[in-house]
Design a protein around this motif. Structure first.
Motif, PDB file in Angstrom:
ATOM      1  N   PRO A 178      13.850 -40.296  38.034  1.00 11.20           N
ATOM      2  CA  PRO A 178      15.058 -39.936  38.778  1.00 11.20           C
ATOM      3  C   PRO A 178      15.359 -40.994  39.845  1.00 11.20           C
ATOM      4  O   PRO A 178      14.444 -41.690  40.277  1.00 11.20           O
ATOM      5  N   PRO A 179      16.606 -41.096  40.250  1.00 10.65           N
ATOM      6  CA  PRO A 179      16.935 -42.144  41.221  1.00 10.65           C
ATOM      7  C   PRO A 179      16.338 -41.858  42.599  1.00 10.65           C
ATOM      8  O   PRO A 179      16.092 -40.704  42.939  1.00 10.65           O
ATOM      9  N   LEU A 180      16.141 -42.920  43.358  1.00 11.88           N
ATOM     10  CA  LEU A 180      15.831 -42.722  44.776  1.00 11.88           C
ATOM     11  C   LEU A 180      17.124 -42.223  45.413  1.00 11.88           C
ATOM     12  O   LEU A 180      18.210 -42.687  45.045  1.00 11.88           O
ATOM     13  N   GLU A 225       2.637 -39.467  44.700  1.00 16.68           N
ATOM     14  CA  GLU A 225       3.164 -38.468  45.615  1.00 16.68           C
ATOM     15  C   GLU A 225       4.702 -38.361  45.612  1.00 16.68           C
ATOM     16  O   GLU A 225       5.252 -37.285  45.646  1.00 16.68           O
ATOM     17  N   GLY A 226       5.384 -39.468  45.540  1.00 20.30           N
ATOM     18  CA  GLY A 226       6.851 -39.444  45.621  1.00 20.30           C
ATOM     19  C   GLY A 226       7.322 -39.997  46.956  1.00 20.30           C
ATOM     20  O   GLY A 226       6.619 -39.901  47.965  1.00 20.30           O
ATOM     21  N   CYS A 227       8.523 -40.560  46.954  1.00 17.67           N
ATOM     22  CA  CYS A 227       9.025 -41.285  48.129  1.00 17.67           C
ATOM     23  C   CYS A 227       9.158 -40.377  49.351  1.00 17.67           C
ATOM     24  O   CYS A 227       9.630 -39.252  49.261  1.00 17.67           O
ATOM     25  N   SER A 273       9.761 -42.574  42.309  1.00 16.87           N
ATOM     26  CA  SER A 273      10.703 -41.925  43.224  1.00 16.87           C
ATOM     27  C   SER A 273      10.332 -40.488  43.546  1.00 16.87           C
ATOM     28  O   SER A 273      10.590 -40.004  44.633  1.00 16.87           O
ATOM     29  N   VAL A 274       9.764 -39.791  42.595  1.00 19.90           N
ATOM     30  CA  VAL A 274       9.465 -38.371  42.812  1.00 19.90           C
ATOM     31  C   VAL A 274       7.987 -38.090  42.542  1.00 19.90           C
ATOM     32  O   VAL A 274       7.289 -38.924  41.971  1.00 19.90           O
ATOM     33  N   ARG A 275       7.560 -36.919  42.959  1.00 14.46           N
ATOM     34  CA  ARG A 275       6.163 -36.557  42.769  1.00 14.46           C
ATOM     35  C   ARG A 275       5.878 -36.439  41.275  1.00 14.46           C
ATOM     36  O   ARG A 275       6.415 -35.574  40.603  1.00 14.46           O
ATOM     37  N   GLN A 276       5.096 -37.349  40.765  1.00 12.40           N
ATOM     38  CA  GLN A 276       4.753 -37.298  39.341  1.00 12.40           C
ATOM     39  C   GLN A 276       3.327 -37.810  39.218  1.00 12.40           C
ATOM     40  O   GLN A 276       2.398 -37.075  39.539  1.00 12.40           O
TER      41      GLN A 276
END
Lengths: 264, 477
Positions: B139-141, B179-181, B173-176
């Protein structure tokens, strides 16, 4: 598999029931003001035999305390796997009644190992919902005010993606707090302009700046005016933060971009 | 040879195909303090450091030297190469921009898809998809509210010659997996939780020989031997390889091939001229967000017909801008910080790129001692400067109705090579074949940007990596 759906007469409810039935599942539909089996604020019937509960029902007319009690009763009276259809407005900074009640429901569902889907603005082939209300307003009124200068951002959840995401959890029974929308936001102004263009309307949009919108909210609070629209307005005052969004579990379904509907 | 993005992609793909691979990397590390730094000194755009260290720019302590005059080609001898400090932009070249190549966008497709399955490419389906296929895996930031507003306005303006869209970035960008941004605004200083993708360590993936710089390749009876030098100056000869893949960047690839007499000691390196332009924004855009990422947020493509004329990557305000402004306009140091911040918060920053055809050319020469001299070719630099100025004026005309005013008088033009979008000295279909083999060699393949037939304006890494994978796959077939 037997699934209980509360709020079955809502637009999302109808869609999910249709999908569950098409997959051969047995569905117990609860909800609607005339439901004799169950109403929000009462425990589920004791003889209800089901594996999964999908909770969609929400009554904006109930107070926050009444809503919370209704959630407690629901959660305690159902022992199976629970799915809550929550909202992106149930974030940590929310002050709206709707957001706070959804937030409380999330806590209770997560305590009981359920899953909470934080849903954006639902659109697609629906007969109701906020998105349709917005469309109707645009086609009805030639002048529209845009609170907070039209800057609040919205995330979109296409109904078909949302129902397949719900189905995924019905089948896998996973737990967690899930972001159930497309990740690209759109500002309120952009949404209204696009819808107006789509409807062939030439609406005049008046941006009401943040200070004025806040003043309006304070005045209505002082006057004790309680309208659902004002609570929606309040939910726009504070947005979910980027870091809070980033911390949510990513959905299993790829939610289509609102752009795709427009350009592809 | 090489452990940067193309080296990693090639090694990973070869290993996946069941081929035994030895990787040689100069592997200059943060502990190698003795080696000379190559971080450009006179570039007015701050060079990104890796968590405060300039080691990605440090030269290898022994072996041939690289001298530069009027140009500043950035090379890296660190493990993972310049991907340690890059801007993480990941966009394929559009098909019209590579129309003169001996391969097409269709040939590159499987390479792009393979990279997409390994690298987190965060992006959204937007107006860019018309020209740039959506090779997106994350997914986008989330954009800042001001960039979101800019993109929405640009989309409605629907300018035929200006395509805008959200940046596509190699970021978790995401928790995957990670951790995610956190949107902590630290991107340009080096992400504190390492969410910006960098070429993964090859150690463990293949047989890894770190701390060695290849001096030359000797071919005997279709087998290749590598002559290498260690950090303390010892020279060794390695192996008997069926194939050698050079992924060490255009300057090192040129030096090795030229020293080994596979190519002539003179070559012309193509560059995509880089420039920096502050953009004043209308007060209607509001203040910067408290939470944001500070990588490139929007891509703008200025087109002439179907081809790209220039690309501009737009950044929202970050505190990093203050030190840049002190460099460009030292007089601003007299301003109180709150006032300077207030002024700067009304700015976006654009980093632009031109096509190689509009940019200066760099002459690479190997001297008798085996050292490489890089210099500006003819007067190509002057014309590039003129083109940059006209391009910024063009952006000003296009952006005016979107409430953006590029400050032409503050435009900074980078020295040729500083933008790190260089290559094309050994173009496929001309000086090398479609498998990157120089005409005088067999079994030696160049996989870095050296073999691109042209350097269009825009991110280069994705295409270089995809092309490396394509060559490996075609060879395997």
């Amino acid at each position: 598999m037997r699934v209980v759906v509360t709020g079955s007469t809502s637009a999302i409810g109808k869609k999910i029931i249709q999908l569950l039935k098409s997959k051969g599942m047995s569905v117990i539909e609860l909800g609607g003001k005339n439901s004799e089996l169950w109403r929000l604020g009462r425990p589920l019937p004791k003889d209800l035999q089901a594996d999964t509960l999908i909770h969609l029902a929400h009554d904006r007319k109930l107070s926050l305390e009444e809503n919370n009690t209704a959630i407690d009763l629901l959660v305690e009276s159902f022992k199976g796997y629970k799915i809550l259809i929550s909202s992106l407005s149930s974030h940590s900074k929310t002050e709206s009644k709707y957001g706070l009640s959804k937030r409380y429901a999330e806590e209770r569902f997560l305590e009981k190992n359920g899953v909470c889907l934080r849903v954006g603005l639902v659109y697609g082939t629906l007969t109701g919902g906020v998105y349709q209300t917005l469309r109707k307003s645009i086609s009805k009124f030639p002048v529209l005010p845009l609170p907070f200068d039209g800057k609040p951002r919205f995330f979109f959840s296409h109904i078909d993606d949302l129902t397949s995401e719900i189905l995924h959890f019905v089948q896998t029974k996973q737990r967690g707090l899930v972001f159930a929308a497309n990740y690209w936001p759109h500002s309120l102004r952009d949404i209204v302009e696009r819808l107006a263009q789509d409807l062939g309307r030439n609406c005049y949009l008046i941006g009401v700046n943040t200070a004025t919108t806040r003043l309006l909210l304070k005045v209505t609070k002082l006057l004790g005016i309680k309208v659902a629209l004002l609570d929606s307005l309040k939910s726009l005052e504070h947005e979910i933060s980027n870091s809070e969004l980033g911390a949510l579990q990513i959905p299993n379904t790829r939610f289509r971009s609102f752009n795709e509907e427009l350009w592809i | 040879m090489g452990s940067g993005p193309s080296g990693w992609a090639a090694a990973q793909r070869l290993v996946e195909l069941g081929i035994e691979v030895d990787v040689f990397s100069a592997d200059v590390s943060p502990n190698d303090n003795s080696s000379e730094t190559h971080a450009p000194k006179n570039f007015k755009i701050n060079r990104k450091l890796f968590k405060g260290s300039d080691y990605p720019y440090r030269l290898f302590p022994t072996g041939p030297k690289i001298s530069q005059s009027e140009v500043e080609v950035v090379t890296s001898f660190a493990q993972s190469g310049l991907s340690l400090v890059w801007g993480a932009t990941m966009l394929p070249y559009q098909k019209h921009d590579i129309g003169n190549w001996c391969i097409t966008d269709v040939d590159l497709e499987s390479g792009y898809k393979w990279i997409c399955s390994k690298v987190p490419i965060a992006g959204d389906i937007d107006r860019l998809v018309g020209d740039f296929p959506p090779y997106i895996s994350h997914p986008p930031l989330l954009p800042s509210s001001r960039i979101l507003s800019f993109l929405e306005k640009a989309s409605k303006a629907n300018d035929k010659n200006l395509t805008t869209g959200a940046s596509r970035l190699a970021v978790y960008s995401v928790r995957q997996e990670k951790e995610g941004c956190l949107y902590c605004k630290q991107c340009l200083l080096g992400c504190p939780i390492d969410l910006i993708w960098k070429a993964p360590q090859i150690v463990g993936l293949a047989n890894y020989f770190g701390g060695l710089r290849v001096l030359s390749i000797n071919t005997m009876e279709k087998k290749h031997q590598l002559k290498v030098i260690s950090k303390d100056g010892n020279v060794f000869t390695f192996g008997s390889y069926e194939r050698v893949f050079l992924c060490s960047g255009p300057v090192e690839s040129f030096r090795v091939l030229s020293t080994s007499n596979f190519v002539s000691p003179n070559a012309v390196l193509l560059d995509s001229q880089t420039f920096f332009v502050p953009i004043l924004i209308s007060s209607k855009y509001g203040k910067p967000d408290l939470e944001a990422h500070t990588l490139s947020q929007a891509f703008c493509y200025l087109k002439e017909g179907l081809k790209t004329k220039s690309q501009l990557q737009i950044y929202d305000y970050s505190d990093d801008l203050i030190s840049r402004v002190y460099q460009i306009l030292p007089i601003t140091r007299i301003l109180p910080m709150w006032l300077l911040k207030k002024i700067l918060q009304r700015l976006f920053v654009g980093i632009g790129y031109l096509n190689d055809g509009d940019s200066a050319k760099i002459l690479m020469q190997l001297n008798k001692e085996g050292h490489v001299n890089l210099s500006l070719e003819g007067s190509s630099g002057k014309s590039a400067k003129m083109i940059v100025k006209s391009m910024v004026r063009l952006y000003r005309r296009k952006f005016y109705r979107l409430g953006l005013w590029p400050l032409t008088f503050l435009t900074q033009i980078a020295l040729p090579g500083q933008g790190v979008h260089c290559g094309g000295w050994l173009p496929m279909g001309f000086k090398s074949d479609r498998l990157g083999q120089p005409n005088a060699s067999q079994g030696i393949h160049v996989l870095d940007s050296s073999i691109l037939p042209s350097i269009p304006a825009g991110p280069i890494t994705f295409t270089v990596m995809a092309n490396a994978v394509r060559i490996i796959e075609e060879l395997y077939e």
